[in-house]
Write an enzyme that holds these catalytic residues in place. Sequence first.
Site, short mmCIF file in Angstrom:
data_model
loop_
_atom_site.label_atom_id
_atom_site.label_comp_id
_atom_site.label_asym_id
_atom_site.label_seq_id
_atom_site.Cartn_x
_atom_site.Cartn_y
_atom_site.Cartn_z
N LYS A 1 31.24 20.93 29.87
CA LYS A 1 31.85 20.07 30.89
C LYS A 1 33.36 20.30 31.07
O LYS A 1 34.08 19.48 31.64
CB LYS A 1 31.62 18.56 30.61
CG LYS A 1 30.18 18.13 30.42
CD LYS A 1 29.19 18.74 31.34
CE LYS A 1 29.27 18.28 32.76
NZ LYS A 1 28.27 19.03 33.61
N GLY A 2 33.82 21.45 30.60
CA GLY A 2 35.25 21.75 30.71
C GLY A 2 35.63 22.34 32.07
O GLY A 2 36.78 22.30 32.48
N SER B 1 32.09 12.77 31.21
CA SER B 1 31.37 13.74 32.05
C SER B 1 30.05 14.14 31.40
O SER B 1 29.01 14.23 32.05
CB SER B 1 32.26 14.97 32.25
OG SER B 1 31.54 16.01 32.84
N GLY C 1 31.08 18.11 39.49
CA GLY C 1 31.96 17.18 40.21
C GLY C 1 31.22 15.89 40.53
O GLY C 1 31.35 15.34 41.63
N THR D 1 30.23 11.86 40.30
CA THR D 1 31.01 10.63 40.17
C THR D 1 30.67 10.03 38.82
O THR D 1 29.50 9.90 38.46
CB THR D 1 30.60 9.64 41.30
OG1 THR D 1 30.70 10.35 42.54
CG2 THR D 1 31.48 8.42 41.32
N1 LIG Z 1 35.99 23.88 41.62
C1 LIG Z 1 35.23 23.01 40.96
N2 LIG Z 1 34.14 22.47 41.55
C2 LIG Z 1 33.39 21.58 40.88
N3 LIG Z 1 33.61 21.18 39.62
C3 LIG Z 1 34.68 21.70 38.99
C4 LIG Z 1 35.52 22.62 39.63
N4 LIG Z 1 36.50 22.95 38.76
C5 LIG Z 1 36.29 22.27 37.66
N5 LIG Z 1 35.19 21.50 37.78
C6 LIG Z 1 34.69 20.62 36.74
O1 LIG Z 1 33.66 21.30 36.04
C7 LIG Z 1 32.96 20.28 35.36
C8 LIG Z 1 31.67 20.85 34.83
O2 LIG Z 1 32.00 21.69 33.77
P1 LIG Z 1 31.09 22.89 33.30
O3 LIG Z 1 30.81 23.78 34.44
O4 LIG Z 1 31.76 23.48 32.12
O5 LIG Z 1 29.78 22.11 32.88
S1 LIG Z 1 28.60 22.66 31.97
O6 LIG Z 1 29.01 22.53 30.58
O7 LIG Z 1 28.32 24.04 32.35
O8 LIG Z 1 27.47 21.76 32.28
C9 LIG Z 1 32.80 19.20 36.38
O9 LIG Z 1 32.68 17.98 35.70
P2 LIG Z 1 32.24 16.62 36.40
O10 LIG Z 1 33.34 16.30 37.38
O11 LIG Z 1 32.17 15.61 35.33
O12 LIG Z 1 30.94 16.87 37.07
C10 LIG Z 1 34.08 19.31 37.23
O13 LIG Z 1 35.00 18.29 36.97
#
Ligand SMILES: Nc1ncnc2c1ncn2[C@@H]1O[C@H](COP(=O)(O)OS(=O)(=O)O)[C@@H](OP(=O)(O)O)[C@H]1O
EC number: 2.8.2.-
Length: 407
Positions: free
Chosen positions: A163-164, A252, A370, A372
Amino acid sequence: MAPLGPAGAHPTSAEPLSRSIFRKFLLMLCSLLTSLYVFYCLAERCQTLSGPVVGLWEGNEEAGAPGRGVLASGPRELAVLPAVARRKSLLQLQQWRRRLPPALRYDAQEAAAWEEEPLGLAGGPGGSGAGSSVAEAPPGTLDLLLDEGSKQLPQAIIIGVKKGGTRALLEFLRVHPDVRAVGAEPHFFDRSYDKGLAWYRDLMPRTLDGQITMEKTPSYFVTREAPARISAMSKNTKLIVVVRDPVTRAISDYTQTLSKRPDIPTFESLTFRNQTTGLIDTSWSAIQIGLYAKHLEHWLLHFPLRQMLFVSGERLIRDPAGELGRVQDFLGLKRIITDKHFYFNKTKGFPCLKKAEGSSKPHCLGKTKGRTHPEIDQEVVQRLRDFYRPFNLKFYQMTGHDFGWDG
Ligand SMILES: Nc1ncnc2c1ncn2[C@@H]1O[C@H](COP(=O)(O)OS(=O)(=O)O)[C@@H](OP(=O)(O)O)[C@H]1O
């Protein structure tokens, strides 16, 4: 003597002259239509099968659909391409392949990653019509092209954190022509290590000379065995860790679980081992993953710090090009991914790619990225901030980088 009819027969008195002319006219119309049809078929076929490698030869990347010329040409044409043009053609083919709809994709792992990505943007990854070229390519040509290059073990891995922002980083990096990455998470060093390195390598996409093979599996960062295993594969592996404020990361993480199992207890109740004493439950993975300093200690037993890059998950959202600049430098890549590649999508609330890998279409991550987050009791949030502070400070010291999570 009466004139001869079309077939050399004399028109009978029962067959007046106008009827004979009408028949002639009908015959001519039929032949005209048949010729038109034959001509149309031939023209279509020419376009599909024998297009020259125009544009690719001349270095014009914009010419036609990427890869179409390559696909349209036969093995003979490919064999006479000079090495540079050949590499370029193959690079274009690779980029074009990655835009195919999953069903037409050669690489099932990549397909899996794409499935979670489309944001319902018009066209979608396969909307350019390039897919039809695959179906129409001469048998064997595609196989021949896809056999180019070889599968390599990854030279760089995004090892965390969950979730990073790891998916965003990988997708942004894949825009670079010298990066080839497996789309789905292989989970080799945590779940499938017994399958062996040959199995792992086979998951990787083919690469040409000078291209870097990459993968991302965020759970590696918290897997005890992962550092030694990756080091045993290659001591030179470059490691990238995308870190994010551990409190937001935990929320997250919880949000993701909640989306799959809506009946789980509240975040607040899972946070504490004992709600009356306020003791934090560090055995809960959502909390445990955020103890970055602790996990990093294990990595530093096997890798020097200079071989690790820490990417700020917050900055990756605020300034993706800036963060990508650091990553490209770390990987020894030319800085190709810049500001020009991104735009902020207001609906999504995140930066998105203006063009995904040679495509002309904008591309945001899918709806699982992303999300909510639910409202969390602010007292619990504060309690968590206090809990993480010493670990964060230690992490800043270890990495030499203040990520600014503590005000
Ligand atoms: N450009 C862009 N678009 C959408 N989301 C973005 C982006 N950059 C960073 N993030 C953040 O990435 C979070 C998900 O992290 P990961 O991809 O590492 O998740 S996972 O571990 O593979 O499930 C996800 O977490 P959440 O907001 O909690 O859904 C996003 O905050």
